[in-house]
Design an enzyme around this catalytic site. Sequence first.
Site, PDB file in Angstrom:
ATOM      1  N   LYS A 187      88.532  -9.623   9.360  1.00  0.00           N
ATOM      2  CA  LYS A 187      89.621  -9.084  10.197  1.00  0.00           C
ATOM      3  C   LYS A 187      89.595  -7.557  10.258  1.00  0.00           C
ATOM      4  O   LYS A 187      89.873  -6.978  11.299  1.00  0.00           O
ATOM      5  CB  LYS A 187      90.997  -9.608   9.791  1.00  0.00           C
ATOM      6  N   ARG A 235     101.590 -11.313   5.521  1.00  0.00           N
ATOM      7  CA  ARG A 235     100.979 -12.290   4.613  1.00  0.00           C
ATOM      8  C   ARG A 235     101.964 -13.291   4.030  1.00  0.00           C
ATOM      9  O   ARG A 235     101.588 -14.145   3.226  1.00  0.00           O
ATOM     10  CB  ARG A 235     100.254 -11.577   3.476  1.00  0.00           C
ATOM     11  N   ARG A 245      79.897  -7.774  -1.135  1.00  0.00           N
ATOM     12  CA  ARG A 245      80.093  -6.691  -0.170  1.00  0.00           C
ATOM     13  C   ARG A 245      80.356  -5.348  -0.850  1.00  0.00           C
ATOM     14  O   ARG A 245      80.879  -5.273  -1.952  1.00  0.00           O
ATOM     15  CB  ARG A 245      81.221  -7.016   0.817  1.00  0.00           C
ATOM     16  N   ARG A 285      84.788  -2.431  -4.044  1.00  0.00           N
ATOM     17  CA  ARG A 285      86.234  -2.233  -4.148  1.00  0.00           C
ATOM     18  C   ARG A 285      86.751  -2.797  -5.469  1.00  0.00           C
ATOM     19  O   ARG A 285      86.268  -3.838  -5.928  1.00  0.00           O
ATOM     20  CB  ARG A 285      86.908  -2.980  -2.988  1.00  0.00           C
ATOM     21  N   ARG A 297      92.660 -13.626  -5.335  1.00  0.00           N
ATOM     22  CA  ARG A 297      93.087 -13.276  -3.970  1.00  0.00           C
ATOM     23  C   ARG A 297      92.951 -14.465  -3.038  1.00  0.00           C
ATOM     24  O   ARG A 297      93.805 -14.701  -2.183  1.00  0.00           O
ATOM     25  CB  ARG A 297      92.244 -12.114  -3.434  1.00  0.00           C
TER      26      ARG A 297
HETATM   27  P1  ADP Z   1      91.692  -8.412   2.120  1.00  0.00           P
HETATM   28  O1  ADP Z   1      90.261  -8.285   2.491  1.00  0.00           O
HETATM   29  O2  ADP Z   1      91.915  -9.062   0.784  1.00  0.00           O
HETATM   30  O3  ADP Z   1      92.537  -9.017   3.184  1.00  0.00           O
HETATM   31  P2  ADP Z   1      93.097  -5.839   2.408  1.00  0.00           P
HETATM   32  O4  ADP Z   1      92.360  -4.579   2.286  1.00  0.00           O
HETATM   33  O5  ADP Z   1      93.593  -6.208   3.760  1.00  0.00           O
HETATM   34  O6  ADP Z   1      92.108  -6.917   1.816  1.00  0.00           O
HETATM   35  O7  ADP Z   1      94.331  -5.855   1.382  1.00  0.00           O
HETATM   36  C1  ADP Z   1      94.144  -5.487   0.037  1.00  0.00           C
HETATM   37  C2  ADP Z   1      95.343  -5.853  -0.811  1.00  0.00           C
HETATM   38  O8  ADP Z   1      96.511  -5.129  -0.359  1.00  0.00           O
HETATM   39  C3  ADP Z   1      95.778  -7.303  -0.788  1.00  0.00           C
HETATM   40  O9  ADP Z   1      95.027  -8.102  -1.687  1.00  0.00           O
HETATM   41  C4  ADP Z   1      97.259  -7.191  -1.229  1.00  0.00           C
HETATM   42  O10 ADP Z   1      97.353  -6.988  -2.616  1.00  0.00           O
HETATM   43  C5  ADP Z   1      97.700  -5.897  -0.561  1.00  0.00           C
HETATM   44  N1  ADP Z   1      98.340  -6.151   0.757  1.00  0.00           N
HETATM   45  C6  ADP Z   1      97.828  -5.821   1.973  1.00  0.00           C
HETATM   46  N2  ADP Z   1      98.674  -6.191   2.967  1.00  0.00           N
HETATM   47  C7  ADP Z   1      99.733  -6.787   2.365  1.00  0.00           C
HETATM   48  C8  ADP Z   1     100.939  -7.405   2.825  1.00  0.00           C
HETATM   49  N3  ADP Z   1     101.240  -7.500   4.132  1.00  0.00           N
HETATM   50  N4  ADP Z   1     101.797  -7.893   1.901  1.00  0.00           N
HETATM   51  C9  ADP Z   1     101.552  -7.806   0.597  1.00  0.00           C
HETATM   52  N5  ADP Z   1     100.430  -7.259   0.079  1.00  0.00           N
HETATM   53  C10 ADP Z   1      99.524  -6.747   0.938  1.00  0.00           C
END
Ligand code: ADP
Length: 213
Positions: free
Chosen positions: A9, A87, A127, A156, A167
């Site tokens: 995404k 989420r 990755r 990361r 996750r």
């Molecule tokens: P991923 O590839 O896991 O989707 P992101 O970079 O989008 O990674 O998000 C990293 C982390 O940031 C998530 O694992 C979560 O801990 C936090 N996070 C991101 N967006 C949200 C959200 N809308 N609500 C709660 N936590 C979030």
Amino acid sequence: MMGPPGSGKGTQAKKIAVQYGYTHLSTGDLLRGLAGKTDLTTEESQALETIKHGNLVPDELIYKLVFHKIEDSIRAGQGVVLDGAVRTVEQAQSFNQFFVDNNLNQEVLVLEITLTNEEALRRLSGRRVCARCGEIVPLSMAVDSCQKCNGELIVRADDDAEVIKLRIRKQGNKAMAPVIDFYRQLGILKTVDGVQSIEEVERSIAKILEISN
Ligand code: ADP
């Protein structure tokens, strides 16, 4: 943009933003960006710890991070790609209320990129990301630095094997099903198969956006 971790995404959100001149708002990037701040609030430091453990940060922090950015963009006449911003069902409801309040609810489209949890695990375990520009580089690509900006490639903190599993358990397909259902019932959900190549996913999304525009 919705989809389990590793669904692509972020990659696709960036492409859409470039192509349509939209603002790309990734809550993950915004949260990781807090790490560079010197005057973190307790809420912000706690959120950074939460991410490291694969858990979701509190809803209120997400609203504080993105709502005003969405308003700024819209005021400047720019659309927005929200990347992973929703989420939980509670978040979906709050965003919906925010869109209604701002008269934007007719403008929202939800793109879900689907991927099995097994494929997500495989992808995330292999990755790296560019520390400078955020470009995502699969481990299979044998390069030492970012091909776009020459930045350093790092793994990361939340791409550690155990955290990845967490996750996926907490943010993978099963956990996200109620949120997806929420959007399906609203009639604004479009689904794209994320197992395809990056270019194929891009083409599938382009078709959806052409029809919707
Ligand atoms: P991923 O590839 O896991 O989707 P992101 O970079 O989008 O990674 O998000 C990293 C982390 O940031 C998530 O694992 C979560 O801990 C936090 N996070 C991101 N967006 C949200 C959200 N809308 N609500 C709660 N936590 C979030």
